[in-house]
Design a protein around this motif. Sequence first.
Motif, mmCIF file in Angstrom:
data_model
loop_
_atom_site.group_PDB
_atom_site.id
_atom_site.type_symbol
_atom_site.label_atom_id
_atom_site.label_comp_id
_atom_site.label_asym_id
_atom_site.label_seq_id
_atom_site.Cartn_x
_atom_site.Cartn_y
_atom_site.Cartn_z
ATOM 1 N N ARG A 260 48.667 32.713 42.937
ATOM 2 C CA ARG A 260 48.244 33.724 41.921
ATOM 3 C C ARG A 260 47.301 33.590 41.116
ATOM 4 O O ARG A 260 46.198 34.300 41.189
ATOM 5 N N LEU A 261 46.914 32.343 40.628
ATOM 6 C CA LEU A 261 45.735 31.741 39.879
ATOM 7 C C LEU A 261 44.718 31.682 40.938
ATOM 8 O O LEU A 261 43.480 32.207 40.417
ATOM 9 N N LEU B 231 43.902 33.703 43.393
ATOM 10 C CA LEU B 231 43.572 35.098 43.483
ATOM 11 C C LEU B 231 42.982 35.539 42.257
ATOM 12 O O LEU B 231 41.818 36.466 42.293
ATOM 13 N N GLN B 232 43.296 35.381 41.103
ATOM 14 C CA GLN B 232 42.739 35.649 39.793
ATOM 15 C C GLN B 232 41.331 35.291 39.564
ATOM 16 O O GLN B 232 40.514 35.934 39.304
ATOM 17 N N LEU B 233 41.409 34.024 40.025
ATOM 18 C CA LEU B 233 39.873 33.166 39.999
ATOM 19 C C LEU B 233 39.023 33.881 40.896
ATOM 20 O O LEU B 233 37.819 34.057 40.562
ATOM 21 N N GLY C 186 38.868 36.954 42.064
ATOM 22 C CA GLY C 186 38.666 38.181 41.443
ATOM 23 C C GLY C 186 37.583 38.330 40.262
ATOM 24 O O GLY C 186 36.845 39.110 40.395
ATOM 25 N N ILE C 187 37.673 37.177 39.543
ATOM 26 C CA ILE C 187 36.963 37.104 38.438
ATOM 27 C C ILE C 187 35.497 37.020 38.948
ATOM 28 O O ILE C 187 34.350 37.390 38.469
ATOM 29 N N ARG D 137 46.258 51.701 30.993
ATOM 30 C CA ARG D 137 46.998 50.109 30.729
ATOM 31 C C ARG D 137 48.461 50.389 30.066
ATOM 32 O O ARG D 137 49.352 49.759 30.044
ATOM 33 N N THR E 33 36.203 44.827 44.375
ATOM 34 C CA THR E 33 36.671 44.001 43.223
ATOM 35 C C THR E 33 37.671 43.260 43.792
ATOM 36 O O THR E 33 38.134 41.965 43.235
ATOM 37 N N TRP E 34 38.514 43.643 44.709
ATOM 38 C CA TRP E 34 39.774 42.813 45.153
ATOM 39 C C TRP E 34 39.209 42.047 46.322
ATOM 40 O O TRP E 34 40.210 41.236 47.097
#
Length: 249
Positions: free
Chosen positions: A28-29, A31-33, A35-36, A74, A232-233
């Motif tokens: 998960r981390l 993928l988040q990095l 994505g950023i 949100r 973005t993904w």
Amino acid sequence: MTAPAPPPAPPSRSDDVLDAYDLPFHERLALQLLGILIAVVLRVTDLLLLLPRPRLLKPYLGLWWQRILWTPYRARRTFEMTRVLQTTGQSFRELMYGETPLVTALWFLKKAGVGRGSRVVDLGAGRGRVLLAARWWGAGAHGVELLADHVARVAPWLNPAGITLTVGDMTREPLADATHIFCNWVAFSPETKARLVAHLRTCAPGTRIITVTRPIQAEGFTGHVHQWMLFTWGFEKVWLQEYRPDAIT
């Protein structure tokens, strides 16, 4: 004699249930990095593309600023969100999908033949990057969004660039004068897709329809041409089809 066991509780149908998609922390981390990193690269690319178009740069920056301030997407448990979802029959998850970068929108609109004299309609326009790309090519641009608060915040930034954004249900938006239609098809439920297909049949023959991830698999929608493009993904397929009612058997 023991009492019979109570029947098992039915599975929750809440939009918040995502257990089937849980990933280990390190995945998960990562993928988040990623994505950023993609988001930063695309933001810089978008800004470079808009520098020669100051009329479009200001709306782009304004939309970015509105996202930082507040976005209604949100908050899923507000009265307004509940009312809108009940009106359209959609789920909250159908409203949430990644953004379309300007550079990607420019690319697929050009491949679809968008230019001066075209009219692009974005069904679920979000922050309007596809509409900005349409104006970049000199086309007319119109978007429709469900939430009135979102439209009230971003439409004033888009209007000076010749872009209209209105509140409405994409399955009821007039489409007769559209030459190109964009929608994030994969995010919708089967029920929403069925309603949208019925509505897309009100388009003029030859209208080009652009979807992400999967094509519209229904009679009258021909072409099924796709290319891989960056979102973005990550990389995803963008499909280009035409509405041809004469192809219906």
